[in-house]
Design an enzyme around this catalytic site. Structure first.
Site, PDB file in Angstrom:
ATOM      1  N   ASP A 162      18.331  69.255 -60.229  1.00  0.00           N
ATOM      2  CA  ASP A 162      19.222  69.745 -59.187  1.00  0.00           C
ATOM      3  C   ASP A 162      19.826  68.533 -58.493  1.00  0.00           C
ATOM      4  O   ASP A 162      19.091  67.643 -58.048  1.00  0.00           O
ATOM      5  CB  ASP A 162      18.446  70.607 -58.186  1.00  0.00           C
TER       6      ASP A 162
ATOM      7  N   ASN B   7      31.757  67.050 -52.995  1.00  0.00           N
ATOM      8  CA  ASN B   7      32.914  67.953 -53.039  1.00  0.00           C
ATOM      9  C   ASN B   7      33.687  67.938 -51.722  1.00  0.00           C
ATOM     10  O   ASN B   7      34.915  67.877 -51.716  1.00  0.00           O
ATOM     11  CB  ASN B   7      32.470  69.380 -53.350  1.00  0.00           C
TER      12      ASN B   7
ATOM     13  N   HIS C 192      37.011  68.607 -55.258  1.00  0.00           N
ATOM     14  CA  HIS C 192      36.337  69.266 -56.376  1.00  0.00           C
ATOM     15  C   HIS C 192      36.487  68.511 -57.691  1.00  0.00           C
ATOM     16  O   HIS C 192      35.601  68.562 -58.537  1.00  0.00           O
ATOM     17  CB  HIS C 192      36.814  70.709 -56.510  1.00  0.00           C
TER      18      HIS C 192
ATOM     19  N   ASP D 182      33.525  67.531 -60.133  1.00  0.00           N
ATOM     20  CA  ASP D 182      33.515  67.755 -61.580  1.00  0.00           C
ATOM     21  C   ASP D 182      33.126  66.476 -62.327  1.00  0.00           C
ATOM     22  O   ASP D 182      32.420  66.524 -63.336  1.00  0.00           O
ATOM     23  CB  ASP D 182      34.881  68.241 -62.061  1.00  0.00           C
TER      24      ASP D 182
ATOM     25  N   ASP E 212      25.253  73.078 -59.565  1.00  0.00           N
ATOM     26  CA  ASP E 212      24.771  71.715 -59.800  1.00  0.00           C
ATOM     27  C   ASP E 212      23.336  71.714 -60.323  1.00  0.00           C
ATOM     28  O   ASP E 212      22.586  70.780 -60.090  1.00  0.00           O
ATOM     29  CB  ASP E 212      24.887  70.881 -58.522  1.00  0.00           C
TER      30      ASP E 212
END
Length: 182
Positions: free
Chosen positions: A64, A72, A77, A81, A107
């Protein structure tokens, strides 16, 4: 039989063949995450269950990302990515031919390796996952909490129980501060 009759008879078969090919491609695409190229939960689960049945010493991991929302929120974003794809590549590289990595969603990632002793080890995985990524000249912090379990060491060596144990270990790692492995 004339050419027209033969062509008319073959059209439905051609249509079904094309339809079957499209469905097969869609199914394969649905089993892969479009951003990272890793298996999705559905595609990974069936393979992971077979590996556990075949390799009693397999290792199941949950990963995680820590503070992913901040990446973000701060960088956008597209930067998020970049972090996701970097994490996917690092996890996949660590698994190598010994296992299979997946993006479970958001994530969160998972992996299973049939022969953990043939990997670089968990410390190497943590180090790889804890390396920054670069997006349009910005250095993005990346860190992850990792939990793991050996299904063969559990009372019931199933994928479900291994994922539960790895999840508990991952949250124990988060409880001891970010950037931990348990």
């Amino acid at each position: 039989m004339d050419t027209y009759t033969m062509a008319a008879a073959g059209l439905p078969a051609l249509g079904w063949a094309l339809h079957g090919g499209l469905l097969s491609r869609r199914l394969a695409t649905a089993r892969r995450d479009p951003l990272t190229g890793l298996h999705t939960r559905a595609g990974w689960t069936a393979r992971a269950e077979r590996l556990i049945a075949k390799h009693p010493g397999a290792l199941v991991l949950l990963v995680d990302l820590d503070d992913f929302k901040a990446v973000n929120d701060t960088h956008g974003h597209a930067a998020g990515d970049t972090v996701l794809t970097a994490t996917a590549q690092r996890l996949s590289d660590w698994c190598g031919r010994q296992g299979i990595a997946a993006r479970l969603g958001g994530d969160e990632f998972a992996a299973i390796v049939a022969h953990p002793d043939r990997t670089a080890g968990l410390v190497a995985l943590w180090s790889a996952l804890d390396s920054p990524a670069t997006h349009h000249g910005h250095v993005l912090p990346v860190s992850a909490s990792v939990g793991f379990a050996y299904p063969g060491h559990l009372p019931v060596p199933t994928l479900t129980d291994a994922l539960s144990a790895a999840d508990a270990a991952m949250y124990a790692a988060k409880g001891h501060g970010r950037r931990n492995t348990h």
